[in-house]
Design a protein around this motif. Structure first.
Motif, PDB file in Angstrom:
ATOM      1  N   GLY A 108       0.731  -1.077   0.137  1.00 14.44           N
ATOM      2  CA  GLY A 108      -0.286  -0.164   0.080  1.00 14.44           C
ATOM      3  C   GLY A 108       0.782   1.255   0.134  1.00 14.44           C
ATOM      4  O   GLY A 108       2.224   1.215   0.131  1.00 14.44           O
ATOM      5  N   GLU A 109       0.183   2.464  -0.040  1.00 18.08           N
ATOM      6  CA  GLU A 109       0.836   3.858   0.155  1.00 18.08           C
ATOM      7  C   GLU A 109       1.389   3.574   1.437  1.00 18.08           C
ATOM      8  O   GLU A 109       0.600   3.285   2.377  1.00 18.08           O
ATOM      9  N   VAL A 110       2.292   4.587   1.922  1.00 13.82           N
ATOM     10  CA  VAL A 110       2.860   4.528   3.167  1.00 13.82           C
ATOM     11  C   VAL A 110       2.014   5.585   4.039  1.00 13.82           C
ATOM     12  O   VAL A 110       1.835   6.605   3.692  1.00 13.82           O
ATOM     13  N   PHE A 111       1.504   5.028   5.310  1.00 13.91           N
ATOM     14  CA  PHE A 111       0.871   5.863   6.171  1.00 13.91           C
ATOM     15  C   PHE A 111       1.897   6.867   6.847  1.00 13.91           C
ATOM     16  O   PHE A 111       2.731   6.404   7.508  1.00 13.91           O
ATOM     17  N   THR A 112       1.373   8.088   6.884  1.00 10.86           N
ATOM     18  CA  THR A 112       2.263   9.122   7.422  1.00 10.86           C
ATOM     19  C   THR A 112       1.338  10.033   8.423  1.00 10.86           C
ATOM     20  O   THR A 112      -0.005   9.887   8.398  1.00 10.86           O
ATOM     21  N   GLN A 113       1.868  10.929   9.166  1.00  9.96           N
ATOM     22  CA  GLN A 113       1.129  11.806  10.035  1.00  9.96           C
ATOM     23  C   GLN A 113      -0.001  12.544   8.834  1.00  9.96           C
ATOM     24  O   GLN A 113      -0.997  12.806   9.560  1.00  9.96           O
ATOM     25  N   GLN A 114       0.284  12.844   7.943  1.00 13.23           N
ATOM     26  CA  GLN A 114      -0.411  13.576   6.858  1.00 13.23           C
ATOM     27  C   GLN A 114      -1.542  12.628   6.728  1.00 13.23           C
ATOM     28  O   GLN A 114      -2.914  13.131   6.711  1.00 13.23           O
ATOM     29  N   THR A 115      -1.553  11.337   6.543  1.00 17.72           N
ATOM     30  CA  THR A 115      -2.404  10.259   6.263  1.00 17.72           C
ATOM     31  C   THR A 115      -3.509  10.463   7.483  1.00 17.72           C
ATOM     32  O   THR A 115      -4.622  10.235   7.519  1.00 17.72           O
ATOM     33  N   ALA A 116      -2.713  10.316   8.772  1.00 19.84           N
ATOM     34  CA  ALA A 116      -3.529  10.280  10.098  1.00 19.84           C
ATOM     35  C   ALA A 116      -4.349  11.461   9.983  1.00 19.84           C
ATOM     36  O   ALA A 116      -5.691  11.348  10.515  1.00 19.84           O
ATOM     37  N   ARG A 117      -3.895  12.624   9.699  1.00 18.08           N
ATOM     38  CA  ARG A 117      -4.533  14.059  10.002  1.00 18.08           C
ATOM     39  C   ARG A 117      -5.909  13.878   8.926  1.00 18.08           C
ATOM     40  O   ARG A 117      -6.846  14.095   9.113  1.00 18.08           O
ATOM     41  N   GLU A 118      -5.557  13.322   7.676  1.00 18.62           N
ATOM     42  CA  GLU A 118      -6.628  13.228   6.699  1.00 18.62           C
ATOM     43  C   GLU A 118      -7.819  12.325   7.253  1.00 18.62           C
ATOM     44  O   GLU A 118      -8.802  12.669   7.015  1.00 18.62           O
ATOM     45  N   LEU A 119      -7.311  11.221   7.599  1.00 11.59           N
ATOM     46  CA  LEU A 119      -8.369  10.062   7.959  1.00 11.59           C
ATOM     47  C   LEU A 119      -8.972  10.583   9.365  1.00 11.59           C
ATOM     48  O   LEU A 119     -10.523  10.223   9.455  1.00 11.59           O
ATOM     49  N   ALA A 120      -8.407  11.573  10.161  1.00 13.92           N
ATOM     50  CA  ALA A 120      -8.982  11.737  11.286  1.00 13.92           C
ATOM     51  C   ALA A 120     -10.407  12.761  10.892  1.00 13.92           C
ATOM     52  O   ALA A 120     -11.072  12.936  12.027  1.00 13.92           O
ATOM     53  N   GLY A 121     -10.489  13.194  10.014  1.00 10.76           N
ATOM     54  CA  GLY A 121     -11.410  14.159   9.474  1.00 10.76           C
ATOM     55  C   GLY A 121     -12.630  13.360   8.795  1.00 10.76           C
ATOM     56  O   GLY A 121     -13.595  14.104   8.539  1.00 10.76           O
ATOM     57  N   ARG A 122     -12.547  12.253   8.665  1.00 12.55           N
ATOM     58  CA  ARG A 122     -13.543  11.298   7.948  1.00 12.55           C
ATOM     59  C   ARG A 122     -14.731  10.790   8.935  1.00 12.55           C
ATOM     60  O   ARG A 122     -14.080  10.618  10.213  1.00 12.55           O
ATOM     61  N   GLU A 123     -15.834  10.368   8.586  1.00 14.55           N
ATOM     62  CA  GLU A 123     -16.965  10.019   9.716  1.00 14.55           C
ATOM     63  C   GLU A 123     -16.824   8.552   9.809  1.00 14.55           C
ATOM     64  O   GLU A 123     -16.965   8.214  10.846  1.00 14.55           O
ATOM     65  N   HIS A 124     -16.292   7.985   8.785  1.00 16.63           N
ATOM     66  CA  HIS A 124     -16.551   6.154   9.066  1.00 16.63           C
ATOM     67  C   HIS A 124     -15.369   5.567   8.544  1.00 16.63           C
ATOM     68  O   HIS A 124     -15.309   5.732   7.224  1.00 16.63           O
TER      69      HIS A 124
END
Ligand code: 6GU
Length: 260
Positions: A108-124
């Motif tokens: 997969g694409e490498v999970f970074t702090q930026q990915t974490a921030r982005e996913l923290a804004g999603r509902e589900h």
């Protein structure tokens, strides 16, 4: 409230999500996290989740049927593919966007702090933990019609399955949600938030086994302390992660920084 569903054939592997910060956040109602046993969606006596690969080759592949039923269950009514009529009828159902399907994989694409921030804004968020050689590709193709599918790796090494990677990703995401961390200021100066590693920290006693705390930290001069800490962050980053330093936008370094 953010909803997270984890699908796994080893739900006990996710037990640490009951503990500490994440456990307390769940109790406080800051997030709704459910770990599911994929075998609950099998129907044979042996609760089979895998089969041999078409085309031959080593290992086993996860069968699509249990995944399909599991995704139907966690998606519920939101699982209908989006079409024009739905969009017109229920705009509010879409507020946090489509559900996200995170598929842990070393490919997969490498999970970074930026990915974490982005996913923290999603509902589900739905995490699909694969084992064996992976999940039948059609599960991902089908899911892509109703979810944002994100194959994600946590680094360049191989784990036996996605569970440990999900522990890491859920922790990185959940601690960014409002109310999960007591003092949100502690988030700002962390490694990877602004592209620099953290400065070293010290507490009492001021001398321990012959090693002294740097004098500037005892000086009471807040300006000097701040400058020293920034210098330490720059040096540490240059030393162990020159790739991070090279990736900084030029305007985030001033002349004083460049002199370090
Ligand atoms: Cl997300 N899964 C597996 N199985 N191995 C990994 C990984 C994920 N990330 C790095 N290695």
């Amino acid at each position: 409230m953010m909803r997270l569903d984890v699908l796994s054939i080893f739900p006990e592997y996710l037990a640490p999500l009951e503990l500490s910060l994440i456990g307390r956040a769940r109790e406080k109602g800051l997030l709704e996290l459910t770990v599911h046993d994929l075998r609950d969606w099998t129907h044979d006596r042996h609760r089979t989740v895998d089969d041999t690969p078409y085309g031959g080759g080593a290992g086993m592949v996860m069968k699509p049927e249990p995944w399909g039923e599991a995704l139907d269950a966690v998606l519920g009514a939101s699982g209908a593919p989006a079409d024009a009529a739905d969009a017109a009828d229920q705009p509010a159902a879409d507020a946090g966007g489509r559900p996200v399907l995170i598929v842990p994989s070393p490919a997969g694409e490498v999970f970074t702090q930026q990915t974490a921030r982005e996913l923290a804004g999603r509902e589900h968020l739905v995490f699909a933990c694969g084992r064996y050689e992976g999940i039948d590709q059609r599960v991902v193709d089908w899911a892509s019609e109703r979810m944002d599918v994100r194959p994600m790796s946590i680094g360049d090494y191989v784990l036996n399955g996605g569970e440990v990677a999900v522990l890491a990703m859920v922790e990185a995401i959940a601690r960014l949600l409002p109310g999960v961390i007591g003092n949100p200021e502690s988030l700002d100066e962390e490694s990877h938030e602004d592209g620099l590693l953290e400065y070293p920290v010290f507490t009492k006693p001021s001398v321990w086994r012959g090693h002294e705390v740097p004098a500037v930290l005892l000086s009471g001069d807040h300006g000097k302390v701040a400058r020293w800490r920034r210098d330490q962050r720059l040096r540490r980053t240059a030393e162990t992660r020159p790739d991070l330093l090279a990736a900084l936008p030029p305007e985030s370094l001033d002349d004083r920084d460049r002199a370090v």
